[in-house]
Design a protein around this motif. Structure first.
Motif, PDB file in Angstrom:
ATOM      1  N   LEU A 190       1.568   8.105   7.193  1.00 29.32           N
ATOM      2  CA  LEU A 190       0.464   7.150   7.300  1.00 29.32           C
ATOM      3  C   LEU A 190      -0.684   7.709   8.117  1.00 29.32           C
ATOM      4  O   LEU A 190      -1.848   7.405   7.851  1.00 29.32           O
ATOM      5  N   SER A 191      -0.362   8.516   9.127  1.00 33.10           N
ATOM      6  CA  SER A 191      -1.424   9.038  10.002  1.00 33.10           C
ATOM      7  C   SER A 191      -2.388   9.943   9.238  1.00 33.10           C
ATOM      8  O   SER A 191      -3.545  10.076   9.615  1.00 33.10           O
ATOM      9  N   ARG A 192      -1.920  10.544   8.160  1.00 38.22           N
ATOM     10  CA  ARG A 192      -2.778  11.412   7.364  1.00 38.22           C
ATOM     11  C   ARG A 192      -3.780  10.618   6.537  1.00 38.22           C
ATOM     12  O   ARG A 192      -4.770  11.169   6.064  1.00 38.22           O
ATOM     13  N   ASN A 193      -3.491   9.346   6.345  1.00 36.58           N
ATOM     14  CA  ASN A 193      -4.343   8.515   5.477  1.00 36.58           C
ATOM     15  C   ASN A 193      -5.022   7.394   6.247  1.00 36.58           C
ATOM     16  O   ASN A 193      -5.541   6.461   5.657  1.00 36.58           O
ATOM     17  N   SER A 194      -4.959   7.449   7.585  1.00 37.09           N
ATOM     18  CA  SER A 194      -5.530   6.358   8.375  1.00 37.09           C
ATOM     19  C   SER A 194      -7.015   6.567   8.568  1.00 37.09           C
ATOM     20  O   SER A 194      -7.541   7.650   8.331  1.00 37.09           O
ATOM     21  N   TYR A 198       1.570   4.545  -7.062  1.00 38.32           N
ATOM     22  CA  TYR A 198       1.481   4.893  -5.640  1.00 38.32           C
ATOM     23  C   TYR A 198       1.529   6.415  -5.465  1.00 38.32           C
ATOM     24  O   TYR A 198       2.483   6.959  -4.914  1.00 38.32           O
ATOM     25  N   GLN A 246       1.505   9.943  -4.129  1.00 39.53           N
ATOM     26  CA  GLN A 246       1.685  10.518  -2.794  1.00 39.53           C
ATOM     27  C   GLN A 246       1.837   9.432  -1.716  1.00 39.53           C
ATOM     28  O   GLN A 246       1.538   9.662  -0.540  1.00 39.53           O
ATOM     29  N   LYS A 247       2.319   8.266  -2.131  1.00 38.57           N
ATOM     30  CA  LYS A 247       2.514   7.174  -1.195  1.00 38.57           C
ATOM     31  C   LYS A 247       3.898   6.546  -1.341  1.00 38.57           C
ATOM     32  O   LYS A 247       4.095   5.367  -1.040  1.00 38.57           O
ATOM     33  N   GLU A 289       0.804  -1.219   0.000  1.00 36.62           N
ATOM     34  CA  GLU A 289       0.000   0.000   0.000  1.00 36.62           C
ATOM     35  C   GLU A 289       0.837   1.269   0.000  1.00 36.62           C
ATOM     36  O   GLU A 289       0.418   2.299  -0.531  1.00 36.62           O
ATOM     37  N   TRP A 290       1.998   1.220   0.621  1.00 40.23           N
ATOM     38  CA  TRP A 290       2.927   2.345   0.675  1.00 40.23           C
ATOM     39  C   TRP A 290       4.328   1.848   0.341  1.00 40.23           C
ATOM     40  O   TRP A 290       4.682   0.710   0.666  1.00 40.23           O
TER      41      TRP A 290
END
Length: 211
Positions: A207-211, A122, A124-125, A103-104
């Motif tokens: 990751l916290s921005r996309n959780s 991917y 912005q990942k 995923e990242w």
């Protein structure tokens, strides 16, 4: 987050950095793999809610392979010399990551220029770590560049990746003073200490921005 007088970081609480879902990471590395191992150990210690699904390395002699084997993390060798173009290599990288459900993507010492092929798969990942305080000293030999410029401090940066080399949104940086008797090796060693700290925090921020 780590309290350090040399840390440049967004003001985020631990709650803001928490990631509920276990994120599937794909890591790319070309050398010894110390940043790769720092990520893996942080995951094992519960500091990062993620799993490294696969390591891709491009240098058959890279020591990162030994670290991955010791940590029981799957590896795939994609020797860049076997591909006619950078795009072809990136197509193969994307295929491996997709097979493993990645995923990242984290570039932990990946010494190849990537193409839009990977960024399209991917967006912005893709995360990278670079041994300077960007935007200063982009590209190869960043440590030697800092010494040649006779600056008083350098450091390292974790950032999102875009098509321009060592560009993209900065996630976190750490500052390392340059000592009067520093060599490229001694300075690199001290920068690596900070790299191992901020690579995990940079991933957590992203990751916290996309959780």
């Amino acid at each position: 987050m780590t309290n350090s007088p040399y840390l440049i970081s967004p003001s985020l609480t631990q709650e803001q950095l928490s990631i509920e879902k276990t994120v599937k990471l794909g890591v790319m590395a070309s050398g010894s793999g110390s940043n790769f191992e720092a990520i893996a150990l942080a995951i094992n210690e519960g500091k990062l809610n993620a799993k490294i699904e696969v390591l891709i390395y491009n240098n058959p002699d890279a020591k990162v392979k030994e670290r991955a084997d010791r940590l029981n993390i799957p590896t795939v060798l994609l020797n860049h010399r076997d591909y006619k173009t950078r795009k072809a290599l990136d197509q193969a990288i994307v295929e491996v990551f997709q097979v493993h459900g990645v995923e990242w993507v984290v570039m932990a010492g990946w010494m190849r220029i990537i193409t839009q092929e990977l960024l399209n798969a991917y967006p912005q990942k893709v995360i990278n770590i670079h041994p300077s305080i960007l935007p200063s000293f982009k590209g190869i030999n960043a440590v030697e560049q800092a010494l040649s410029a006779r600056v008083k401090v350098t450091g390292c940066t974790v950032h999102l990746v875009d098509l321009e080399v060592d560009s993209g949104e900065i996630l976190i940086q750490a500052v390392v003073p340059i000592l009067a008797d520093d060599t490229a090796d001694s300075l690199h060693d001290r920068i690596q200490i900070q790299e191992h700290r901020i690579i995990v925090e940079g991933i957590s921020i992203a990751l916290s921005r996309n959780s």
